[in-house]
Structure formats: C-alpha cells, structure tokens
Design an enzyme around this catalytic site. Structure first.
Site, PDB file in Angstrom:
ATOM      1  N   PRO A   2       0.728  -1.223   0.109  1.00 32.74           N
ATOM      2  CA  PRO A   2       0.001  -0.035  -0.193  1.00 32.74           C
ATOM      3  C   PRO A   2       0.793   1.227   0.012  1.00 32.74           C
ATOM      4  O   PRO A   2       1.475   1.475   1.147  1.00 32.74           O
ATOM      5  CB  PRO A   2      -0.879   0.081   1.298  1.00 32.74           C
ATOM      6  CG  PRO A   2      -0.730  -1.492   1.773  1.00 32.74           C
ATOM      7  CD  PRO A   2       0.393  -1.913   1.226  1.00 32.74           C
ATOM      8  N   GLU A   3       0.763   1.867  -1.192  1.00 30.46           N
ATOM      9  CA  GLU A   3       0.889   3.399  -1.369  1.00 30.46           C
ATOM     10  C   GLU A   3      -0.405   4.156  -1.456  1.00 30.46           C
ATOM     11  O   GLU A   3      -1.154   3.423  -1.584  1.00 30.46           O
ATOM     12  CB  GLU A   3       2.335   3.736  -2.171  1.00 30.46           C
ATOM     13  CG  GLU A   3       3.596   2.888  -1.738  1.00 30.46           C
ATOM     14  CD  GLU A   3       4.694   3.293  -2.770  1.00 30.46           C
ATOM     15  OE1 GLU A   3       4.813   4.521  -3.171  1.00 30.46           O
ATOM     16  OE2 GLU A   3       5.126   2.285  -3.157  1.00 30.46           O
ATOM     17  N   LYS A  59      -1.887   7.925   2.985  1.00 27.43           N
ATOM     18  CA  LYS A  59      -1.660   6.342   3.044  1.00 27.43           C
ATOM     19  C   LYS A  59      -3.019   6.051   4.022  1.00 27.43           C
ATOM     20  O   LYS A  59      -3.168   4.747   4.586  1.00 27.43           O
ATOM     21  CB  LYS A  59      -0.616   5.652   3.387  1.00 27.43           C
ATOM     22  CG  LYS A  59       0.460   6.102   2.352  1.00 27.43           C
ATOM     23  CD  LYS A  59       1.950   5.384   2.728  1.00 27.43           C
ATOM     24  CE  LYS A  59       2.952   5.964   1.948  1.00 27.43           C
ATOM     25  NZ  LYS A  59       4.425   5.295   2.421  1.00 27.43           N
ATOM     26  N   HIS A  92      -4.725 -14.327   7.620  1.00 34.00           N
ATOM     27  CA  HIS A  92      -4.349 -12.786   8.132  1.00 34.00           C
ATOM     28  C   HIS A  92      -5.609 -11.956   8.176  1.00 34.00           C
ATOM     29  O   HIS A  92      -5.334 -10.651   8.095  1.00 34.00           O
ATOM     30  CB  HIS A  92      -3.191 -12.543   7.265  1.00 34.00           C
ATOM     31  CG  HIS A  92      -1.914 -13.444   7.123  1.00 34.00           C
ATOM     32  ND1 HIS A  92      -1.556 -14.008   6.273  1.00 34.00           N
ATOM     33  CD2 HIS A  92      -1.281 -13.605   8.106  1.00 34.00           C
ATOM     34  CE1 HIS A  92      -0.358 -14.606   6.513  1.00 34.00           C
ATOM     35  NE2 HIS A  92      -0.327 -14.321   8.024  1.00 34.00           N
ATOM     36  N   ARG A 111       1.815  -8.636   8.319  1.00 35.03           N
ATOM     37  CA  ARG A 111       2.702  -8.153   9.394  1.00 35.03           C
ATOM     38  C   ARG A 111       2.179  -7.183  10.509  1.00 35.03           C
ATOM     39  O   ARG A 111       3.029  -7.150  11.433  1.00 35.03           O
ATOM     40  CB  ARG A 111       3.758  -7.540   8.304  1.00 35.03           C
ATOM     41  CG  ARG A 111       4.655  -8.470   7.713  1.00 35.03           C
ATOM     42  CD  ARG A 111       5.697  -7.768   6.911  1.00 35.03           C
ATOM     43  NE  ARG A 111       6.804  -7.095   7.582  1.00 35.03           N
ATOM     44  CZ  ARG A 111       7.611  -6.403   7.165  1.00 35.03           C
ATOM     45  NH1 ARG A 111       7.659  -6.139   5.717  1.00 35.03           N
ATOM     46  NH2 ARG A 111       8.515  -5.731   7.839  1.00 35.03           N
ATOM     47  N   ARG A 249      15.960   2.287   3.341  1.00 41.30           N
ATOM     48  CA  ARG A 249      14.933   1.527   2.245  1.00 41.30           C
ATOM     49  C   ARG A 249      15.794   1.173   0.901  1.00 41.30           C
ATOM     50  O   ARG A 249      16.823   2.157   0.503  1.00 41.30           O
ATOM     51  CB  ARG A 249      13.920   2.462   1.899  1.00 41.30           C
ATOM     52  CG  ARG A 249      13.143   3.248   2.765  1.00 41.30           C
ATOM     53  CD  ARG A 249      12.678   2.539   3.542  1.00 41.30           C
ATOM     54  NE  ARG A 249      11.662   1.586   3.303  1.00 41.30           N
ATOM     55  CZ  ARG A 249      10.966   0.455   3.848  1.00 41.30           C
ATOM     56  NH1 ARG A 249      11.537   0.247   5.029  1.00 41.30           N
ATOM     57  NH2 ARG A 249      10.253  -0.238   3.248  1.00 41.30           N
TER      58      ARG A 249
END
Length: 262
Positions: A2-3, A59, A92, A111, A249
DNA sequence: ACTAATGTTAGCCG
DNA sequence: TCGGCTAACATTAG
C-alpha cells in the site's frame, strides 16, 4: 503493497461495498491490529452505524459513518477485502465487519505493522492526522515547491516523509525521480525551479496512472518493473541501474538518466 | 541461516 | 531544530 494508489483503490472499494450499509457484527480476530481502542469499544461504536462516503489522506483511509470514524492504515502488507460472510476466513484476516446485504469487509494484514484506529469525532480525526503533510494527489504546484524548498534533506527522503508530503512510498518515490531525471540523493532545497516543475509534473502523471491501475504497476516501461531484476537495466536508456539504501529503504536509480545535479 | 520486503516511529548522534 | 542512522515492530519468501 500500500502506497497512495493502493489506498485509493481500497477507498473506492469501501465506497462501492459499504456506503449506505449498516454494520451488523464486528469480529476482531487479532487485537494486535487495534490501536487505542478495545474490541468491545470498536464493536459498540460501529454496530448499527451506516458507512457514508469514505475519504483518504496520504496512506490513511477514513471510513466515516456520520458518527465515529474508523481510520485504517495498511503498513506494508495490509489490504481491505470486500466479500461475503460466507467466504473462507484467511489466516491474516484480522478484523471482520459484517454489513447488511450479505457483505463483509475484512482488514487483512500479514505483518501487523499498522492497523485500525477509532476516532469519536472530527476533532479526534484531525488529531490523528495532525502530523500529515498535504496529500500528494491534492497538493498544488506552489505548495509542492514550498515543501521542497523548506527541506534540506535528500529529495527522496523528503518525498517519502509523510509529514512533508503524504502518500508517496518507496516505489513511487523512485519511479517519480527516475521519470523526472533527478538523482534521489540531491538536496531538496538545491532543486531549481525547472527541476521542481518537472518533479511535480511527473509526480502527477505517475500518480494518475498508478491510481487508475490501483497499484504502482510493475510495467516493463516503468522503473518499478525492473527493480527486482537480478541485473536491472534502465528501460529508457539501457544502462545498468544502481542500487543503494536511503533511510533504510532499497533505492534504485539510473546513473545515466539521473545525473548528479552538481 | 540470512536477508530483504511497497511503513512508521522512538531513540541516539552530530 | 534539523537531518541521518539504527533498531524495533511481525511475518514471509527467496
């Protein structure tokens, strides 16, 4: 995943799936995704409410009800799923919202880096989004230029800093800088006026395509289509791409197309 | 076993 | 105060 484009896709999904429908049941399968709200309070706040038009800032996804607002952030692996209560529950699926009309919304996330917040009113929504910069889709050219001019850090760091500009993530930042032919390491406040214009134009073009696709598409003609190749080649000039690390990153750029500004 | 993964944040240092 | 770096969060895939 997700961006901004992914979250905008979730927003559109939420609107078509949930707008006008009432929440009938709330099941929290993993309280680890709840922030500042218990499963009980979440249920009490949402059951019986109808979703109205959802919004997005950067976001963040705002699921509004006319009363309390559910705020969702998807971290790196989260998603929103709209289906039927009969669909098999996946490992999940952390929170399930059963809606009227045999619909079920699911917050799915491997996560659990981010999750769900509940705001009782607009004051609390504003407080939760207080540190966010202007939305990358909505920012105008003058404001964008002001953001760049007011930061002395590297341009990639500024583009992905949600307090400076909200919505761009690691892939989009690399993609936009590549299109604008700017090296990620140049200082934001060293950019010239033409640099800033080009960067703004390419940000808008990239966002428009990515929002249409619902993700940052790994197309052959995009940098993103090559960043995971073992020996990546620039799809524009054929030079071998460089890899480095910025602010923790992975960063990819073309040493030929994105010359050192100096 | 080790590393990196599209995100964010607290803490440390200069 | 600003910018840069690292570790941490939790989990999986290569």
């Amino acid at each position: 995943m997700p961006e901004l484009p992914d979250v905008e896709k979730f927003r559109e999904m939420l609107e078509s799936c949930a707008k006008g429908r009432a929440v009938q049941h709330v099941v929290v399968r993993d309280t680890g995704v709840l922030h500042g709200v218990s499963a009980r309070r979440l249920r009490d706040a949402l059951v019986g409410r109808r979703f109205t038009r959802p919004e997005r800032h950067g976001k963040w996804l705002l699921a509004r009800t006319g009363g309390p607002t559910l705020l969702l952030h998807f971290g790196m692996t989260g998603s929103l799923v709209c289906g039927s209560p009969d669909d098999a529950v996946e490992a999940h699926d952390r929170v399930l919202l059963t809606l009227s009309g045999e619909r079920q919304l699911r917050y799915r996330d491997q996560r659990k880096l981010r999750g769900l917040w509940l705001a009782d009113d607009d004051t609390e929504v504003a407080r939760l989004l207080d540190d966010q910069g202007p939305d990358a889709m909505a920012v105008d050219r003058a404001e964008f230029a002001a953001v760049l001019s007011s930061h002395r850090g590297r341009v990639k760091t500024v583009l992905t800093d949600q307090t400076a500009l909200a919505g761009l993530g690691n892939l989009l930042a690399d993609e936009i800088l590549w299109r604008a032919r700017l090296r990620p390491t140049v200082r934001a406040n060293d950019l010239t006026e033409p640099d800033r214009r080009r960067l703004y134009t390419q940000m808008r073009r990239t966002l428009r395509s990515a929002v249409t696709a619902g993700c940052v598409p790994p197309r052959d003609s995009w940098l993103t289509g090559h960043r995971d190749d073992p020996d990546p080649i620039c799809p524009r000039c054929g030079a071998p791409l460089h890899r480095s690390r910025m602010a923790g990153r992975g960063t990819v750029w073309c040493p030929r197309c994105q010359p050192d500004g100096a």
